[in-house]
Write a protein that holds these residues in place. Structure first.
Motif, PDB file in Angstrom:
ATOM      1  N   LEU A  50       0.835  -0.925  -0.064  1.00  0.00           N
ATOM      2  CA  LEU A  50       0.062   0.112   0.087  1.00  0.00           C
ATOM      3  C   LEU A  50       0.895   1.209   0.009  1.00  0.00           C
ATOM      4  O   LEU A  50       0.765   2.180  -0.675  1.00  0.00           O
ATOM      5  CB  LEU A  50      -0.942   0.133   1.095  1.00  0.00           C
ATOM      6  CG  LEU A  50      -1.960  -0.969   1.268  1.00  0.00           C
ATOM      7  CD1 LEU A  50      -2.954  -0.951   2.358  1.00  0.00           C
ATOM      8  CD2 LEU A  50      -2.747  -1.219  -0.064  1.00  0.00           C
ATOM      9  N   ALA A  51       1.971   1.236   0.726  1.00  0.00           N
ATOM     10  CA  ALA A  51       2.922   2.475   0.585  1.00  0.00           C
ATOM     11  C   ALA A  51       3.593   2.586  -0.566  1.00  0.00           C
ATOM     12  O   ALA A  51       3.718   3.672  -0.822  1.00  0.00           O
ATOM     13  CB  ALA A  51       3.807   2.212   1.761  1.00  0.00           C
ATOM     14  N   THR A  52       3.960   1.691  -1.347  1.00  0.00           N
ATOM     15  CA  THR A  52       4.448   1.560  -2.557  1.00  0.00           C
ATOM     16  C   THR A  52       3.538   2.530  -3.565  1.00  0.00           C
ATOM     17  O   THR A  52       3.615   3.241  -4.494  1.00  0.00           O
ATOM     18  CB  THR A  52       5.028   0.339  -3.200  1.00  0.00           C
ATOM     19  OG1 THR A  52       5.912  -0.266  -2.331  1.00  0.00           O
ATOM     20  CG2 THR A  52       5.384   0.530  -4.752  1.00  0.00           C
ATOM     21  N   ALA A  53       2.261   1.738  -3.499  1.00  0.00           N
ATOM     22  CA  ALA A  53       1.135   2.392  -4.271  1.00  0.00           C
ATOM     23  C   ALA A  53       1.053   3.954  -3.896  1.00  0.00           C
ATOM     24  O   ALA A  53       0.660   4.798  -4.771  1.00  0.00           O
ATOM     25  CB  ALA A  53      -0.335   1.559  -3.965  1.00  0.00           C
ATOM     26  N   SER A  54       0.935   4.454  -2.676  1.00  0.00           N
ATOM     27  CA  SER A  54       1.007   5.929  -2.350  1.00  0.00           C
ATOM     28  C   SER A  54       2.185   6.577  -3.050  1.00  0.00           C
ATOM     29  O   SER A  54       2.050   7.777  -3.447  1.00  0.00           O
ATOM     30  CB  SER A  54       1.143   5.959  -0.824  1.00  0.00           C
ATOM     31  OG  SER A  54       0.054   5.492  -0.034  1.00  0.00           O
ATOM     32  N   MET A  55       3.404   5.941  -3.107  1.00  0.00           N
ATOM     33  CA  MET A  55       4.371   6.637  -3.828  1.00  0.00           C
ATOM     34  C   MET A  55       4.322   6.644  -5.163  1.00  0.00           C
ATOM     35  O   MET A  55       4.667   7.504  -5.962  1.00  0.00           O
ATOM     36  CB  MET A  55       5.970   5.907  -3.278  1.00  0.00           C
ATOM     37  CG  MET A  55       6.308   5.987  -1.890  1.00  0.00           C
ATOM     38  SD  MET A  55       6.201   7.788  -1.349  1.00  0.00           S
ATOM     39  CE  MET A  55       4.818   7.956  -0.338  1.00  0.00           C
ATOM     40  N   VAL A  56       3.579   5.727  -5.740  1.00  0.00           N
ATOM     41  CA  VAL A  56       3.386   5.659  -7.215  1.00  0.00           C
ATOM     42  C   VAL A  56       2.249   7.160  -7.625  1.00  0.00           C
ATOM     43  O   VAL A  56       2.507   7.710  -8.515  1.00  0.00           O
ATOM     44  CB  VAL A  56       2.595   4.388  -7.505  1.00  0.00           C
ATOM     45  CG1 VAL A  56       1.833   4.602  -9.029  1.00  0.00           C
ATOM     46  CG2 VAL A  56       3.579   3.339  -7.602  1.00  0.00           C
ATOM     47  N   VAL A  57       1.435   7.064  -6.678  1.00  0.00           N
ATOM     48  CA  VAL A  57       0.698   8.388  -7.013  1.00  0.00           C
ATOM     49  C   VAL A  57       1.443   9.775  -6.490  1.00  0.00           C
ATOM     50  O   VAL A  57       1.200  10.699  -7.194  1.00  0.00           O
ATOM     51  CB  VAL A  57      -0.815   8.175  -5.955  1.00  0.00           C
ATOM     52  CG1 VAL A  57      -1.563   9.611  -6.062  1.00  0.00           C
ATOM     53  CG2 VAL A  57      -1.488   6.789  -6.346  1.00  0.00           C
ATOM     54  N   PHE A  58       2.166   9.614  -5.742  1.00  0.00           N
ATOM     55  CA  PHE A  58       2.926  10.685  -5.469  1.00  0.00           C
ATOM     56  C   PHE A  58       3.712  11.132  -6.691  1.00  0.00           C
ATOM     57  O   PHE A  58       3.883  12.372  -7.124  1.00  0.00           O
ATOM     58  CB  PHE A  58       3.842  10.437  -4.101  1.00  0.00           C
ATOM     59  CG  PHE A  58       4.714  11.661  -3.387  1.00  0.00           C
ATOM     60  CD1 PHE A  58       4.069  12.979  -3.722  1.00  0.00           C
ATOM     61  CD2 PHE A  58       5.812  11.343  -3.012  1.00  0.00           C
ATOM     62  CE1 PHE A  58       4.723  13.826  -3.060  1.00  0.00           C
ATOM     63  CE2 PHE A  58       6.655  12.500  -2.568  1.00  0.00           C
ATOM     64  CZ  PHE A  58       5.914  13.771  -2.731  1.00  0.00           C
ATOM     65  N   ALA A  59       4.522  10.237  -7.161  1.00  0.00           N
ATOM     66  CA  ALA A  59       5.326  10.121  -8.729  1.00  0.00           C
ATOM     67  C   ALA A  59       4.634  10.630  -9.633  1.00  0.00           C
ATOM     68  O   ALA A  59       4.945  11.583 -10.469  1.00  0.00           O
ATOM     69  CB  ALA A  59       5.957   8.942  -8.962  1.00  0.00           C
ATOM     70  N   THR A  60       3.168  10.060  -9.585  1.00  0.00           N
ATOM     71  CA  THR A  60       2.169  10.683 -10.695  1.00  0.00           C
ATOM     72  C   THR A  60       2.078  12.110 -10.813  1.00  0.00           C
ATOM     73  O   THR A  60       2.063  12.936 -11.771  1.00  0.00           O
ATOM     74  CB  THR A  60       0.921   9.922 -10.677  1.00  0.00           C
ATOM     75  OG1 THR A  60       1.289   8.576 -11.055  1.00  0.00           O
ATOM     76  CG2 THR A  60      -0.120  10.452 -11.723  1.00  0.00           C
ATOM     77  N   MET A  61       1.856  12.778  -9.413  1.00  0.00           N
ATOM     78  CA  MET A  61       1.335  13.859  -9.297  1.00  0.00           C
ATOM     79  C   MET A  61       2.540  15.123  -9.421  1.00  0.00           C
ATOM     80  O   MET A  61       2.315  15.743 -10.225  1.00  0.00           O
ATOM     81  CB  MET A  61       1.331  14.268  -7.486  1.00  0.00           C
ATOM     82  CG  MET A  61      -0.182  13.867  -6.957  1.00  0.00           C
ATOM     83  SD  MET A  61      -0.217  13.918  -5.206  1.00  0.00           S
ATOM     84  CE  MET A  61       0.085  15.608  -4.936  1.00  0.00           C
ATOM     85  N   ILE A  62       3.870  14.571  -8.982  1.00  0.00           N
ATOM     86  CA  ILE A  62       5.043  15.420  -9.266  1.00  0.00           C
ATOM     87  C   ILE A  62       5.140  15.597 -10.875  1.00  0.00           C
ATOM     88  O   ILE A  62       5.583  16.368 -11.266  1.00  0.00           O
ATOM     89  CB  ILE A  62       6.288  14.746  -8.502  1.00  0.00           C
ATOM     90  CG1 ILE A  62       6.048  14.983  -6.952  1.00  0.00           C
ATOM     91  CG2 ILE A  62       7.512  15.396  -9.054  1.00  0.00           C
ATOM     92  CD1 ILE A  62       7.065  14.328  -6.009  1.00  0.00           C
ATOM     93  N   SER A  63       5.250  14.268 -11.314  1.00  0.00           N
ATOM     94  CA  SER A  63       5.688  14.282 -12.904  1.00  0.00           C
ATOM     95  C   SER A  63       4.574  15.404 -13.733  1.00  0.00           C
ATOM     96  O   SER A  63       4.943  15.982 -14.545  1.00  0.00           O
ATOM     97  CB  SER A  63       5.487  12.928 -13.589  1.00  0.00           C
ATOM     98  OG  SER A  63       5.791  12.755 -14.624  1.00  0.00           O
ATOM     99  N   ASN A  64       3.266  14.963 -13.366  1.00  0.00           N
ATOM    100  CA  ASN A  64       2.428  15.693 -14.275  1.00  0.00           C
ATOM    101  C   ASN A  64       2.125  17.459 -13.885  1.00  0.00           C
ATOM    102  O   ASN A  64       2.114  18.151 -14.624  1.00  0.00           O
ATOM    103  CB  ASN A  64       0.977  15.152 -14.038  1.00  0.00           C
ATOM    104  CG  ASN A  64       0.890  14.011 -14.704  1.00  0.00           C
ATOM    105  OD1 ASN A  64       0.883  13.874 -16.074  1.00  0.00           O
ATOM    106  ND2 ASN A  64       0.723  12.729 -14.243  1.00  0.00           N
ATOM    107  N   LEU A  65       2.452  17.642 -12.595  1.00  0.00           N
ATOM    108  CA  LEU A  65       2.168  18.971 -11.949  1.00  0.00           C
ATOM    109  C   LEU A  65       3.417  19.669 -12.675  1.00  0.00           C
ATOM    110  O   LEU A  65       3.267  21.010 -13.177  1.00  0.00           O
ATOM    111  CB  LEU A  65       2.298  19.085 -10.402  1.00  0.00           C
ATOM    112  CG  LEU A  65       0.815  18.632  -9.952  1.00  0.00           C
ATOM    113  CD1 LEU A  65       0.787  18.653  -8.387  1.00  0.00           C
ATOM    114  CD2 LEU A  65      -0.348  19.486 -10.571  1.00  0.00           C
ATOM    115  N   PHE A  66       4.648  19.150 -12.392  1.00  0.00           N
ATOM    116  CA  PHE A  66       5.940  19.839 -12.919  1.00  0.00           C
ATOM    117  C   PHE A  66       5.911  19.943 -14.288  1.00  0.00           C
ATOM    118  O   PHE A  66       6.377  20.682 -14.913  1.00  0.00           O
ATOM    119  CB  PHE A  66       7.057  19.392 -12.208  1.00  0.00           C
ATOM    120  CG  PHE A  66       7.241  19.759 -10.781  1.00  0.00           C
ATOM    121  CD1 PHE A  66       7.993  20.987 -10.601  1.00  0.00           C
ATOM    122  CD2 PHE A  66       6.864  19.382  -9.666  1.00  0.00           C
ATOM    123  CE1 PHE A  66       8.019  21.668  -9.139  1.00  0.00           C
ATOM    124  CE2 PHE A  66       7.097  19.568  -8.214  1.00  0.00           C
ATOM    125  CZ  PHE A  66       7.708  20.797  -8.164  1.00  0.00           C
TER     126      PHE A  66
END
Length: 245
Positions: A50-66
Protein backbone atom coordinates in the motif's frame (compact mmCIF):
# COMPACT_ATOMS: atom_id res chain seq x y z
CA UNK A 1 -3.15 11.55 -34.68
CA UNK A 2 -0.01 11.63 -36.86
CA UNK A 3 0.44 15.32 -36.05
CA UNK A 4 0.01 14.61 -32.35
CA UNK A 5 2.63 11.86 -32.48
CA UNK A 6 5.02 14.16 -34.34
CA UNK A 7 4.64 16.83 -31.68
CA UNK A 8 5.04 14.19 -28.97
CA UNK A 9 8.32 13.00 -30.50
CA UNK A 10 9.60 16.58 -30.66
CA UNK A 11 8.70 17.25 -27.02
CA UNK A 12 10.31 14.01 -25.86
CA UNK A 13 13.50 14.80 -27.76
CA UNK A 14 13.60 18.16 -26.00
CA UNK A 15 13.27 16.49 -22.59
CA UNK A 16 15.74 13.68 -23.26
CA UNK A 17 18.38 16.27 -24.08
CA UNK A 18 18.07 17.41 -20.45
CA UNK A 19 18.44 14.17 -18.44
CA UNK A 20 18.11 16.00 -15.12
CA UNK A 21 14.47 16.69 -16.01
CA UNK A 22 13.82 12.95 -15.99
CA UNK A 23 15.89 12.28 -12.88
CA UNK A 24 14.20 15.10 -10.99
CA UNK A 25 10.72 13.70 -11.56
CA UNK A 26 11.77 10.32 -10.15
CA UNK A 27 13.90 11.53 -7.25
CA UNK A 28 11.34 12.60 -4.62
CA UNK A 29 9.09 9.49 -4.79
CA UNK A 30 12.10 7.15 -4.90
CA UNK A 31 13.79 8.99 -2.01
CA UNK A 32 10.56 8.95 0.02
CA UNK A 33 10.29 5.22 -0.56
CA UNK A 34 13.88 4.64 0.56
CA UNK A 35 13.72 6.78 3.71
CA UNK A 36 10.16 6.20 4.92
CA UNK A 37 8.89 2.92 3.49
CA UNK A 38 11.89 0.60 3.25
CA UNK A 39 12.97 0.87 6.94
CA UNK A 40 9.42 0.64 8.33
CA UNK A 41 7.81 -2.19 6.37
CA UNK A 42 10.37 -4.98 6.46
CA UNK A 43 7.93 -7.44 8.08
CA UNK A 44 4.71 -6.04 6.67
CA UNK A 45 4.03 -7.06 3.04
CA UNK A 46 0.56 -5.49 3.02
CA UNK A 47 1.81 -2.20 4.41
CA UNK A 48 4.72 -2.17 1.98
CA UNK A 49 2.42 -2.78 -0.98
CA UNK A 50 0.00 0.00 0.00
CA UNK A 51 2.87 2.39 0.78
CA UNK A 52 4.41 1.69 -2.62
CA UNK A 53 1.05 2.45 -4.23
CA UNK A 54 1.02 5.76 -2.35
CA UNK A 55 4.47 6.62 -3.68
CA UNK A 56 3.31 5.75 -7.20
CA UNK A 57 0.52 8.32 -6.89
CA UNK A 58 3.03 10.76 -5.39
CA UNK A 59 5.28 10.27 -8.42
CA UNK A 60 2.29 10.72 -10.72
CA UNK A 61 1.46 14.04 -9.05
CA UNK A 62 5.01 15.36 -9.29
CA UNK A 63 5.52 14.25 -12.88
CA UNK A 64 2.31 15.80 -14.19
CA UNK A 65 2.23 18.96 -12.09
CA UNK A 66 5.84 19.89 -12.81
CA UNK A 67 5.92 18.42 -16.32
CA UNK A 68 2.79 20.16 -17.53
CA UNK A 69 2.68 23.13 -15.17
CA UNK A 70 6.22 24.40 -15.57
CA UNK A 71 6.78 22.72 -18.95
CA UNK A 72 3.83 24.34 -20.71
CA UNK A 73 4.49 27.76 -19.20
CA UNK A 74 8.14 27.56 -20.27
CA UNK A 75 7.18 26.47 -23.80
CA UNK A 76 4.82 29.43 -24.08
CA UNK A 77 7.77 31.74 -23.51
CA UNK A 78 9.77 30.22 -26.39
CA UNK A 79 9.54 31.40 -30.04
CA UNK A 80 8.60 27.94 -31.29
CA UNK A 81 5.30 27.80 -29.39
CA UNK A 82 3.72 30.91 -30.97
CA UNK A 83 4.65 29.51 -34.38
CA UNK A 84 3.03 26.10 -33.75
CA UNK A 85 -0.09 27.81 -32.40
CA UNK A 86 -0.57 29.56 -35.76
CA UNK A 87 -0.65 26.26 -37.68
CA UNK A 88 -4.05 24.86 -38.77
CA UNK A 89 -4.11 21.91 -36.38
CA UNK A 90 -6.42 22.96 -33.53
CA UNK A 91 -6.11 22.48 -29.76
CA UNK A 92 -6.72 18.71 -29.90
CA UNK A 93 -3.26 18.09 -31.35
CA UNK A 94 -1.61 20.30 -28.72
CA UNK A 95 -3.45 18.65 -25.84
CA UNK A 96 -2.98 15.10 -27.13
CA UNK A 97 0.76 15.53 -27.70
CA UNK A 98 1.30 17.06 -24.28
CA UNK A 99 -0.70 14.33 -22.58
CA UNK A 100 1.21 11.59 -24.42
CA UNK A 101 4.50 13.24 -23.48
CA UNK A 102 3.36 13.48 -19.87
CA UNK A 103 2.33 9.82 -19.78
CA UNK A 104 5.72 8.75 -21.15
CA UNK A 105 7.64 10.82 -18.61
CA UNK A 106 5.36 9.67 -15.81
CA UNK A 107 5.95 6.00 -16.60
CA UNK A 108 9.72 6.58 -16.69
CA UNK A 109 9.57 8.30 -13.29
CA UNK A 110 7.78 5.26 -11.80
CA UNK A 111 10.50 2.78 -12.77
CA UNK A 112 12.84 3.56 -9.80
CA UNK A 113 9.89 3.36 -7.38
CA UNK A 114 8.89 -0.09 -8.64
CA UNK A 115 12.47 -1.38 -8.68
CA UNK A 116 13.20 -0.17 -5.14
CA UNK A 117 9.94 -1.66 -3.84
CA UNK A 118 10.66 -4.99 -5.53
CA UNK A 119 14.24 -5.26 -4.26
CA UNK A 120 14.14 -3.71 -0.81
CA UNK A 121 10.60 -4.16 0.55
CA UNK A 122 8.33 -7.19 1.06
CA UNK A 123 5.70 -5.63 -1.21
CA UNK A 124 3.99 -8.22 -3.39
CA UNK A 125 1.56 -8.03 -6.28
CA UNK A 126 0.07 -10.63 -8.61
CA UNK A 127 0.91 -10.32 -12.32
CA UNK A 128 -2.70 -9.53 -13.25
CA UNK A 129 -2.93 -6.91 -10.51
CA UNK A 130 0.30 -5.35 -11.79
CA UNK A 131 -1.25 -4.97 -15.26
CA UNK A 132 -4.40 -3.50 -13.71
CA UNK A 133 -2.23 -1.13 -11.68
CA UNK A 134 -0.73 0.27 -14.90
CA UNK A 135 -4.22 1.14 -16.14
CA UNK A 136 -5.06 2.54 -12.70
CA UNK A 137 -2.02 4.84 -12.92
CA UNK A 138 -3.30 6.23 -16.23
CA UNK A 139 -6.71 6.92 -14.70
CA UNK A 140 -5.39 8.42 -11.50
CA UNK A 141 -3.10 10.76 -13.43
CA UNK A 142 -6.03 12.55 -15.11
CA UNK A 143 -6.74 15.29 -12.52
CA UNK A 144 -3.04 16.08 -12.10
CA UNK A 145 -2.55 16.24 -15.87
CA UNK A 146 -5.43 18.68 -16.23
CA UNK A 147 -4.30 20.65 -13.20
CA UNK A 148 -0.79 20.96 -14.63
CA UNK A 149 -2.11 22.06 -18.04
CA UNK A 150 -4.33 24.66 -16.36
CA UNK A 151 -1.41 26.10 -14.43
CA UNK A 152 0.85 26.04 -17.48
CA UNK A 153 -1.56 27.92 -19.72
CA UNK A 154 -2.68 30.41 -17.07
CA UNK A 155 0.65 31.45 -15.57
CA UNK A 156 4.17 32.53 -16.41
CA UNK A 157 7.07 30.16 -15.79
CA UNK A 158 8.06 31.70 -12.46
CA UNK A 159 4.50 31.83 -11.20
CA UNK A 160 3.77 28.27 -12.36
CA UNK A 161 6.87 26.92 -10.59
CA UNK A 162 5.91 28.64 -7.34
CA UNK A 163 2.30 27.45 -7.50
CA UNK A 164 3.25 23.84 -8.25
CA UNK A 165 5.73 23.83 -5.37
CA UNK A 166 3.07 25.20 -3.05
CA UNK A 167 0.44 22.69 -4.19
CA UNK A 168 1.98 19.24 -4.55
CA UNK A 169 3.33 18.56 -1.05
CA UNK A 170 0.35 19.95 0.94
CA UNK A 171 -2.02 18.05 -1.37
CA UNK A 172 -0.07 14.82 -0.82
CA UNK A 173 -0.17 15.36 2.95
CA UNK A 174 -3.86 16.27 2.97
CA UNK A 175 -4.69 13.15 0.93
CA UNK A 176 -2.89 10.88 3.38
CA UNK A 177 -0.21 9.77 0.93
CA UNK A 178 2.45 10.18 3.61
CA UNK A 179 0.54 8.13 6.20
CA UNK A 180 -0.52 4.51 6.58
CA UNK A 181 -4.10 3.95 5.36
CA UNK A 182 -6.49 4.27 8.30
CA UNK A 183 -3.84 5.74 10.60
CA UNK A 184 -3.89 9.37 9.39
CA UNK A 185 -4.44 12.18 11.91
CA UNK A 186 -8.08 12.95 12.58
CA UNK A 187 -8.23 16.18 10.61
CA UNK A 188 -6.62 14.46 7.62
CA UNK A 189 -9.28 11.74 7.67
CA UNK A 190 -11.91 14.50 7.63
CA UNK A 191 -10.59 16.48 4.66
CA UNK A 192 -8.89 13.70 2.66
CA UNK A 193 -11.99 12.46 0.75
CA UNK A 194 -12.39 15.92 -0.77
CA UNK A 195 -8.78 16.12 -2.05
CA UNK A 196 -8.25 14.87 -5.63
CA UNK A 197 -5.19 12.86 -4.66
CA UNK A 198 -7.21 10.84 -2.13
CA UNK A 199 -9.51 9.32 -4.72
CA UNK A 200 -6.45 8.57 -6.85
CA UNK A 201 -4.60 6.75 -4.09
CA UNK A 202 -7.69 4.83 -2.96
CA UNK A 203 -8.11 3.53 -6.49
CA UNK A 204 -4.48 2.39 -6.42
CA UNK A 205 -4.88 0.79 -2.98
CA UNK A 206 -7.98 -1.08 -4.17
CA UNK A 207 -6.11 -2.28 -7.27
CA UNK A 208 -3.03 -3.65 -5.49
CA UNK A 209 -4.59 -4.79 -2.21
CA UNK A 210 -7.72 -5.52 -0.21
CA UNK A 211 -9.00 -1.99 0.33
CA UNK A 212 -12.56 -0.67 0.26
CA UNK A 213 -12.72 2.71 -1.44
CA UNK A 214 -14.68 5.61 0.01
CA UNK A 215 -17.46 6.59 -2.45
CA UNK A 216 -17.08 10.24 -1.43
CA UNK A 217 -13.40 10.18 -2.44
CA UNK A 218 -14.23 8.66 -5.83
CA UNK A 219 -17.00 11.18 -6.56
CA UNK A 220 -14.64 13.97 -5.51
CA UNK A 221 -11.95 12.54 -7.80
CA UNK A 222 -14.33 12.61 -10.79
CA UNK A 223 -15.56 16.13 -9.99
CA UNK A 224 -12.01 17.47 -9.68
CA UNK A 225 -11.02 15.79 -12.95
CA UNK A 226 -13.94 17.35 -14.83
CA UNK A 227 -13.33 20.74 -13.22
CA UNK A 228 -9.63 20.86 -14.10
CA UNK A 229 -10.35 19.48 -17.58
CA UNK A 230 -12.75 22.37 -18.22
CA UNK A 231 -10.27 24.81 -16.68
CA UNK A 232 -7.47 23.53 -18.93
CA UNK A 233 -9.57 24.08 -22.06
CA UNK A 234 -10.57 27.54 -20.82
CA UNK A 235 -6.93 28.40 -20.05
CA UNK A 236 -5.82 27.30 -23.53
CA UNK A 237 -8.56 29.33 -25.22
CA UNK A 238 -7.83 32.34 -23.02
CA UNK A 239 -4.11 32.21 -23.82
CA UNK A 240 -4.85 31.78 -27.53
CA UNK A 241 -7.25 34.71 -27.54
CA UNK A 242 -4.82 37.02 -25.79
CA UNK A 243 -1.76 36.15 -27.87
CA UNK A 244 -3.24 35.53 -31.32
CA UNK A 245 -6.26 37.82 -31.48
Amino acid sequence: MNLALTHTRYQLLQLFRIPVAILGAAFFPAASLVFFVVPNTRDNPTGATLATASMVVFATMISNLFGHGTGVSDDRAQPWDPYTRTLPMGPAVQFTSRILTGVTMMMLSLIPVVIIAALFTPATIAPLDFVLAIFAVLITSLPFTMMGLSIGYLMSTKAALAVVQLIFLPMAFAAGLLSTPGEEPGFIQTIAPFVPARGAVELMWATVGDFDVNPVAIVSFVVWTLFFGALAVFAYRRDEGRRFR
